[in-house]
Design a protein around this motif. Structure first.
Motif, PDB file in Angstrom:
ATOM      1  N   ASN A 144      37.583  49.048  29.837  1.00  0.00           N
ATOM      2  CA  ASN A 144      38.666  48.516  28.939  1.00  0.00           C
ATOM      3  C   ASN A 144      39.633  48.582  28.541  1.00  0.00           C
ATOM      4  OD1 ASN A 144      37.277  46.328  30.597  1.00  0.00           O
ATOM      5  ND2 ASN A 144      35.631  46.371  28.669  1.00  0.00           N
ATOM      6  N   ALA A 145      39.884  49.580  28.063  1.00  0.00           N
ATOM      7  CA  ALA A 145      41.134  50.226  26.817  1.00  0.00           C
ATOM      8  C   ALA A 145      42.210  50.343  28.225  1.00  0.00           C
ATOM      9  CB  ALA A 145      40.432  50.986  25.936  1.00  0.00           C
ATOM     10  N   TYR A 148      43.272  47.124  29.792  1.00  0.00           N
ATOM     11  CA  TYR A 148      44.001  45.887  28.675  1.00  0.00           C
ATOM     12  C   TYR A 148      45.401  46.962  28.590  1.00  0.00           C
ATOM     13  CZ  TYR A 148      40.036  44.356  26.875  1.00  0.00           C
ATOM     14  OH  TYR A 148      38.364  43.321  26.875  1.00  0.00           O
ATOM     15  N   ARG A 149      45.506  48.487  28.457  1.00  0.00           N
ATOM     16  CA  ARG A 149      46.702  49.042  28.512  1.00  0.00           C
ATOM     17  C   ARG A 149      47.292  48.729  29.580  1.00  0.00           C
ATOM     18  NH1 ARG A 149      44.644  53.690  26.236  1.00  0.00           N
ATOM     19  NH2 ARG A 149      43.855  54.088  28.459  1.00  0.00           N
TER      20      ARG A 149
ATOM     21  N   ASP B 120      33.716  52.137  28.151  1.00  0.00           N
ATOM     22  CA  ASP B 120      34.552  51.427  27.594  1.00  0.00           C
ATOM     23  C   ASP B 120      34.634  52.299  26.211  1.00  0.00           C
ATOM     24  OD1 ASP B 120      34.070  47.914  26.683  1.00  0.00           O
ATOM     25  OD2 ASP B 120      35.921  49.385  27.354  1.00  0.00           O
ATOM     26  N   THR B 122      36.814  50.225  24.128  1.00  0.00           N
ATOM     27  CA  THR B 122      37.194  49.328  23.532  1.00  0.00           C
ATOM     28  C   THR B 122      35.627  49.326  22.779  1.00  0.00           C
ATOM     29  OG1 THR B 122      36.698  47.512  24.904  1.00  0.00           O
ATOM     30  CG2 THR B 122      38.538  48.446  24.829  1.00  0.00           C
ATOM     31  N   LEU B 133      44.815  48.543  19.933  1.00  0.00           N
ATOM     32  CA  LEU B 133      44.703  49.602  20.755  1.00  0.00           C
ATOM     33  C   LEU B 133      45.793  50.773  20.431  1.00  0.00           C
ATOM     34  CD1 LEU B 133      43.324  48.433  24.210  1.00  0.00           C
ATOM     35  CD2 LEU B 133      42.895  49.974  22.943  1.00  0.00           C
TER      36      LEU B 133
END
Lengths: 157, 144
Positions: A144-145, A148-149, B120, B122, B133
């Motif tokens: 997900n990072a 999202y980025r 993941d 996150t 982030l």
């Protein structure tokens, strides 16, 4: 890498999974579901939508939460597509797929506000195909990072 | 035992050096935070050494394992531990984390020739106390 002869069970399983991604590329959720058993299990491990009342996780049945997630993802990213880069199977109906999925956002998706940005995200899917050549389990992993980025969203959650 | 399970067993013994002896130096490594492919010898050694060092109670539990045709193995694992040192730019806040991951191995001639890991980031960051982030560390502003 050592090449080994595949079996008819492995070939049949990969054919069904290929058809699944073909249907996904056509954004035909009903066709995706038709390749699955009635009670097939679904687990999108990183999926989590935190709402005011409850948190929705991506674990349940394909015909329940799976269908809902696919439909809402396609609705938010109407040009959603995928590209399979590798597919491997064993003799027990297990199939592992590396695939990129992505598209341009046209609507908000869960907690992701509409930004108009696009993403292209690597995933690993693990399927199980039963003796009747139907998918009875799907598990998927992604970061997900990275997502999202690409979409310009900074909060981790 | 397969070469992939031996690799995981070595990490559970906190012996990253032993784990890396099962790998081809030039083998491709994909990790979520790298952004670009690395090699098992360089980025792999760096990452797995950091993992066992930062998490002295590291435990890798295999939830599913499949040995596919063409030398592919997939291990779906849960990686857990309590952070005791800075880890890949994430400052230590002594948090416990456990993250479900999928490790896709390519193997040949009894060795690991490639490793693609999926998880993941996150979820890892949340567990370790990171909220944004673009602010992974307190002292550095480096994003992953």
């Amino acid at each position: 890498m050592t090449a080994t002869a595949t079996t008819s069970r492995a070939d049949a399983a990969t054919a069904i999974v290929s058809a699944f991604f073909d249907a996904y590329r056509a954004r035909d959720v009903e066709a995706m579901i038709d390749l699955c058993t009635d009670n097939a299990d679904f687990d999108y491990i990183p999926f989590e939508v935190v709402g005011k009342q409850r948190t929705v996780r991506g674990k349940g049945k394909i015909r329940g939460v799976g269908k809902a997630i696919w439909a809402s993802l396609i609705d938010a990213f109407p040009d959603l597509t995928n590209e399979v880069s590798s597919m491997a199977a064993d003799d027990d109906g297990n199939v592992a797929v590396e695939v990129h999925i992505g598209g341009k956002q046209a609507k908000s998706f869960g907690a992701l506000p509409q930004t108009g940005d696009s993403y292209w995200l690597p995933h690993l899917f693990v399927f199980h195909v039963d003796d009747d050549c139907l998918i009875d389990a799907i598990r998927a992993y992604w970061d997900n990072a990275n997502w999202y980025r690409q979409m310009g969203w900074k909060e981790v959650g | 035992m397969t070469i992939a399970t031996e690799f995981i067993r070595a990490l559970n013994a906190h012996d990253a050096a032993l784990a890396m002896t099962y790998c081809d130096a030039d083998g491709e490594l994909l990790l979520p935070h790298l952004g670009e492919p690395g090699t098992l010898a360089i980025e792999g050694t760096e990452y797995f050494e950091a993992l066992v060092t930062a998490f002295p109670d590291l435990r890798i539990r295999t939830r599913h394992h499949c040995k596919m045709h063409d030398g592919v193995e997939v291990a779906e694992v849960n990686v857990s531990g309590t952070q005791a040192a800075d880890f890949i730019g994430i400052i230590n806040q002594e948090k416990f984390c456990d993250v479900d991951q999928a490790w896709r191995f390519t193997t040949g001639d009894g060795r690991i020739t490639g490793l693609h890991c999926f998880w993941d980031q996150t979820m890892l960051l949340r567990r370790l106390g990171v909220k944004r982030l673009d602010n992974i560390t307190i002292t550095q502003g480096a994003a992953l």
